[in-house]
Enzyme design. Structure first.
Site, mmCIF file in Angstrom:
data_model
loop_
_atom_site.group_PDB
_atom_site.id
_atom_site.type_symbol
_atom_site.label_atom_id
_atom_site.label_comp_id
_atom_site.label_asym_id
_atom_site.label_seq_id
_atom_site.Cartn_x
_atom_site.Cartn_y
_atom_site.Cartn_z
ATOM 1 N N GLY A 83 0.843 -1.206 0.000
ATOM 2 C CA GLY A 83 0.000 0.000 0.000
ATOM 3 C C GLY A 83 0.874 1.250 0.000
ATOM 4 O O GLY A 83 0.681 2.174 -0.808
ATOM 5 N N HIS A 84 1.873 1.271 0.887
ATOM 6 C CA HIS A 84 2.803 2.409 0.910
ATOM 7 C C HIS A 84 3.566 2.484 -0.419
ATOM 8 O O HIS A 84 3.789 3.569 -0.953
ATOM 9 C CB HIS A 84 3.827 2.253 2.031
ATOM 10 C CG HIS A 84 3.249 2.249 3.406
ATOM 11 N ND1 HIS A 84 3.203 1.123 4.196
ATOM 12 C CD2 HIS A 84 2.694 3.247 4.144
ATOM 13 C CE1 HIS A 84 2.662 1.421 5.360
ATOM 14 N NE2 HIS A 84 2.327 2.695 5.359
ATOM 15 N N GLY A 124 -3.027 7.261 1.784
ATOM 16 C CA GLY A 124 -3.847 6.117 1.367
ATOM 17 C C GLY A 124 -5.295 6.291 1.811
ATOM 18 O O GLY A 124 -5.572 6.759 2.919
#
Ligand code: PAF
Length: 283
Positions: free
Chosen positions: A36-37, A147
């Site tokens: 995700g990062h 996010g």
């Protein structure tokens, strides 16, 4: 890639780039980096001349000392990943460097920061605003990447950017999920294999509810998700709110807004681990 531990060294490296008119992307993180990062960093690298990734477990946003203590810290592995993604600078300050003095600033954006996470984690968003505003002042990014898993956090930061007059673009980026549907989170590292399998039910219930919502009311959709998850051994829903995607106020009907999101927090497993997720119904 260069790793900085002090604001002074970071600012000395960024100043000449800014003077040359180069664009700077900032990806604020608390480390324990995952795909995700990585998606945020990739987007920043694509869109900016220079990408700065901050890795700092910010104590002022934790209202539970055990949570702060248990938060995974993996700087070496994080730096390896960031190097492979072509990040330019990593900023990993100590707590003393980030907060040479106690930060007494109060950020308050009701009702956005008083509902959902804000109601359950007193001081959490104030702490997020404290560190993110410091990062914005130190880095002066052209664009900052967050996010959408932390849906409410983005709304609060948007309010803070407007309130404080930061001249930057916020770039919300889509949730990255495992093949199973589980939303990627640094906290997943705290789950056992069995708990991880149980946690998959969260995204499954949300996904099922999108179809269900097409011919059921908001209240029925809410109850479907909460009922299914609370009936699953090892899961306990803290809240599930179906809200307007901008004001974050609960909606009573699907006609109430053009942008409707369901935000959920669930306790999972023995420890337990607090997991958040969200799903878009409309917009
Ligand atoms: O989303 C996070 O990881 C944190 O809240 C942030 C934005 C890095 C601030 O500490």
């Amino acid at each position: 890639m260069i790793v900085f531990n002090t604001t002074k060294a970071l600012q000395s490296a960024l100043q000449p780039l800014r003077a040359e008119g180069k664009t700077i992307g900032l990806v604020p993180t608390m480390g324990a980096l995952h795909a995700g990062h990585a998606s945020l960093v990739k987007r920043s690298v694509e869109e900016n001349d220079c990408t700065v990734v901050s890795v700092f477990v910010n104590p002022t946003q934790f209202n539970d000392p055990t949570d702060l203590q248990n938060y995974p810290r993996t700087l070496e592995a994080d730096c390896q990943l960031l190097e492979s993604l072509h990040a330019d600078f990593v900023f990993a300050p100590t707590v003393e460097e980030a907060y040479p003095e106690p930060d007494t600033r109060q950020f308050s954006y009701p009702p956005i920061d008083t509902v959902m996470e804000g109601a359950r984690r007193p001081g959490h968003f104030n702490g997020v605003c404290q560190i993110v505003s410091k990062l914005f002042m130190w880095v002066q990014p052209t664009r900052a990447y967050f996010g959408e898993k932390d849906f409410q956090q983005i709304a609060v930061i948007r309010a803070m950017v407007s309130d404080q007059g930061f001249n930057l673009e916020l770039r919300p980026c889509p949730i990255v999920r495992e093949e199973s549907g589980l939303a990627l989170s640094s906290r997943n590292a705290l789950l056992t294999e069995a708990e991880r399998n149980t946690a998959v039910c969260i995204s499954q219930a949300l996904k099922t509810s999108v179809e269900y919502a097409k011919n059921h009311t908001v209240a029925e959709t809410h109850d479907l998700v909460v009922g299914a998850l609370n009936a699953t051994a090892g899961l306990e829903v803290e809240y599930f709110e179906i809200v307007d995607g901008i004001s974050l106020q609960p909606v009573a009907s699907w006609e109430a807004s053009d942008y409707i999101v369901g935000c959920i927090t669930v306790y999972c497993g023995q420890r337990p681990v607090r997991l958040i997720d969200n799903i878009k119904y409309k917009g």
